[in-house]
Design a protein around this motif. Structure first.
Motif, PDB file in Angstrom:
ATOM      1  N   SER A   1       0.855  -1.203   0.000  1.00 24.29           N
ATOM      2  CA  SER A   1       0.000   0.000   0.000  1.00 24.29           C
ATOM      3  C   SER A   1       0.882   1.242   0.000  1.00 24.29           C
ATOM      4  O   SER A   1       2.092   1.169   0.226  1.00 24.29           O
ATOM      5  CB  SER A   1      -0.928   0.025   1.212  1.00 24.29           C
ATOM      6  OG  SER A   1      -0.179   0.108   2.418  1.00 24.29           O
ATOM      7  N   ARG A   2       0.216   2.403  -0.225  1.00 21.73           N
ATOM      8  CA  ARG A   2       0.954   3.673  -0.186  1.00 21.73           C
ATOM      9  C   ARG A   2       1.369   4.011   1.238  1.00 21.73           C
ATOM     10  O   ARG A   2       2.441   4.584   1.458  1.00 21.73           O
ATOM     11  CB  ARG A   2       0.093   4.801  -0.773  1.00 21.73           C
ATOM     12  CG  ARG A   2       0.803   6.152  -0.727  1.00 21.73           C
ATOM     13  CD  ARG A   2       0.008   7.234  -1.446  1.00 21.73           C
ATOM     14  NE  ARG A   2       0.678   8.520  -1.347  1.00 21.73           N
ATOM     15  CZ  ARG A   2       1.715   8.928  -2.066  1.00 21.73           C
ATOM     16  NH1 ARG A   2       2.227   8.082  -2.993  1.00 21.73           N
ATOM     17  NH2 ARG A   2       2.268  10.106  -1.903  1.00 21.73           N
ATOM     18  N   SER A   3       0.510   3.663   2.202  1.00 20.44           N
ATOM     19  CA  SER A   3       0.848   3.948   3.600  1.00 20.44           C
ATOM     20  C   SER A   3       2.126   3.202   4.002  1.00 20.44           C
ATOM     21  O   SER A   3       2.963   3.732   4.741  1.00 20.44           O
ATOM     22  CB  SER A   3      -0.301   3.553   4.520  1.00 20.44           C
ATOM     23  OG  SER A   3      -0.616   2.185   4.373  1.00 20.44           O
ATOM     24  N   ALA A   4       2.276   1.998   3.487  1.00 24.53           N
ATOM     25  CA  ALA A   4       3.503   1.252   3.770  1.00 24.53           C
ATOM     26  C   ALA A   4       4.707   1.944   3.147  1.00 24.53           C
ATOM     27  O   ALA A   4       5.793   2.015   3.740  1.00 24.53           O
ATOM     28  CB  ALA A   4       3.375  -0.175   3.257  1.00 24.53           C
ATOM     29  N   LEU A   5       4.499   2.480   1.939  1.00 25.19           N
ATOM     30  CA  LEU A   5       5.576   3.215   1.275  1.00 25.19           C
ATOM     31  C   LEU A   5       5.956   4.460   2.079  1.00 25.19           C
ATOM     32  O   LEU A   5       7.139   4.750   2.285  1.00 25.19           O
ATOM     33  CB  LEU A   5       5.139   3.585  -0.136  1.00 25.19           C
ATOM     34  CG  LEU A   5       6.159   4.339  -0.985  1.00 25.19           C
ATOM     35  CD1 LEU A   5       7.389   3.473  -1.214  1.00 25.19           C
ATOM     36  CD2 LEU A   5       5.532   4.768  -2.303  1.00 25.19           C
TER      37      LEU A   5
END
Length: 471
Positions: free
Chosen positions: A391-395
């Motif tokens: 996900s983007r949050s992980a990025l």
């Protein structure tokens, strides 16, 4: 006899002073010794008045006779006759009965005769007085107590009536004033009500006018808004139409900049590229003058293309950076033949580049990595390029961790990230024209027996060039 004359003279002088001081002598009408009323002795005389005057001449003297009415009880200061100006002499100083005044003491009343000498320097006054009764020393009047009481009652009644009359008149006057005041108040109330009603009507009129103006203003604003929307739509439509017309029927100057005339063509393609790239980079309407389409292919020839940013260029070639384990990095390792395309729509120009790619030295990679921005440096350490992520949050989480671990200026270059250089063997310059007769000039490495001077022409730095047919 001498004493009598002296008494008379002193009495005369006192009388004269009294006359000069008060101008008149007072006779007191009384009921009792405690209740009396003062009236002037010499009121204005009339023919029918009970007091009559008789003037007669006697040598140097004039006489004035005052006849008093005996029905009115008169007395002067019974308690102290010596201080009374009318009784300043005693029985011894009284004139003879043979005097003129004795003949006048009859039932009609007593008389007082005053004679004054015309000569002021030699003045003399003669007084004759007759008693009210035969006894000259007795000056009291006997009144019946009942009559006295009746007189007092009548007098009190008269005073009471007068007081009531005055109170009644005062009450009537107060009532009239109150009534007038009430009328004035009522009139003022009426005027105030009229003013209030008029003011209310004016306020209602002003409010209606205000509401009408507000409605008109709102209607005008709505109409203006509609007109604005219509005008905006018309303008946008006109703008789109104009842009389409500019794109479809763009007029290109018949000048050296827009026409690739044979006699003005640059002999070195890198010099012509530098000229076009500088114009595009310095134009504010051009966004991303360094953006380029980069195409690679697998070993079996399956192509792939993407937009990337050119880092630098020189006579040796075009330099860019990427991850070695990305798709283009793996395809480059298997198939080094690549292609680039620059396009600047504002000038209707494009440049196509074909060549082979190879890695630059580690020192060059380190140098260009240090010139990159902090965010770009952090991005190279996140993960392998082109691999999936949850996900983007992980990025973002990984990015924040990297920024905490590596402050600005302390980011190391990943060994999987580095630079490549494209060494071109073909460069084509395309200049669009409004009549579709576009100019296409291609630079390439020469073959045997080239240039021939007809189709191929000699360039510089080992290049030859040729004109291609459009489009």
């Amino acid at each position: 006899m001498l004493n009598d004359k002296q008494d008379i003279t002193s009495a005369q002088s006192r009388f004269t002073e009294s006359v000069k001081k008060d101008s008149q002598t007072i006779i007191r009408k009384f009921i009792t010794s405690a209740i009396y009323v003062e009236k002037p002795i010499m009121p204005p005389l009339r023919k029918k008045s009970p007091i009559s005057t008789t003037n007669f001449g006697d040598g140097d003297y004039t006489s004035r006779t005052v006849v008093t009415d005996r029905s009115v009880k008169r007395c002067t200061c019974i308690s102290s006759p010596k201080n009374c100006p009318c009784h300043f002499f005693d029985e011894k100083s009284a004139p003879d009965a043979s005097c003129d005044s004795s003949s006048s003491s009859s039932d009609v009343g007593s008389q007082i005769t005053v004679k004054s000498k015309k000569n002021v320097n030699d003045s003399e006054m003669k007084l004759s007085l007759t008693s009210l009764h035969t006894n000259r020393t007795d000056r009291t009047v006997d009144i019946d107590p009942k009559e006295k009481e009746e007189i007092i009652k009548n007098w009190l009644k008269k005073k009471d009536l007068e007081k009531r009359k005055k109170d009644l008149e005062k009450a009537k006057l107060i009532e009239a004033k109150e009534k007038e005041k009430e009328q004035m108040l009522e009139k003022e109330r009426g005027n105030f009500k009229k003013w209030l009603t008029r003011k209310k009507l004016e306020e209602e009129k002003i409010e209606r006018e205000k509401m009408r103006k507000e409605e008109e203003k709102k209607m005008k604003e709505a109409e203006n808004e509609k007109k604005k929307i219509v005008n905006e739509n018309s303008y946008q439509a006109w703008l789109r139409k104009k842009k389409r017309a500019e794109l479809d029927n763009k007029k290109i100057d018949e000048s050296q900049e827009n026409l690739l005339l044979d006699k003005h063509i640059e002999k070195d393609p890198m010099c012509l590229f530098e000229k076009w790239h500088t114009i595009a980079k310095n134009d504010p309407n051009v966004v991303g003058a360094n953006h380029v389409s980069f195409a690679t292919a697998t070993k079996s020839g399956i192509p792939s293309v993407r937009i990337m940013s050119l880092k630098e260029y020189s006579d040796n070639g075009f330099v860019f950076f990427t991850h070695y384990k990305s798709r283009k990095g793996e395809e480059i390792e298997k198939n080094p033949n690549v292609a680039l395309v620059f396009y600047w729509s504002q000038f209707s120009r494009s440049v196509r580049i074909e060549g082979t790619v190879e890695r630059v030295s580690c020192c060059k990679s380190d140098e260009l990595f240090r010139e990159s921005s902090y965010d770009t440096q952090i991005g190279t350490l996140l993960c392998e390029q082109s691999t999936p992520i949850e996900s983007r949050s992980a990025l973002l989480c990984k990015t924040n961790k990297m920024k905490k671990h590596y402050p600005e200026g302390k980011v190391p270059r990943s060994p999987l990230w580095g630079g490549y250089i494209i060494r071109p063997h073909t460069i084509e310059f395309w200049q669009g024209q409004n009549d579709s007769l576009h100019d296409r000039i291609r630079f390439r490495r020469p073959k045997e027996k080239e240039p021939d001077g007809v189709l191929t022409h000699e360039g510089e730095n080992g290049w030859v060039y040729e004109r291609l047919c459009p489009p």
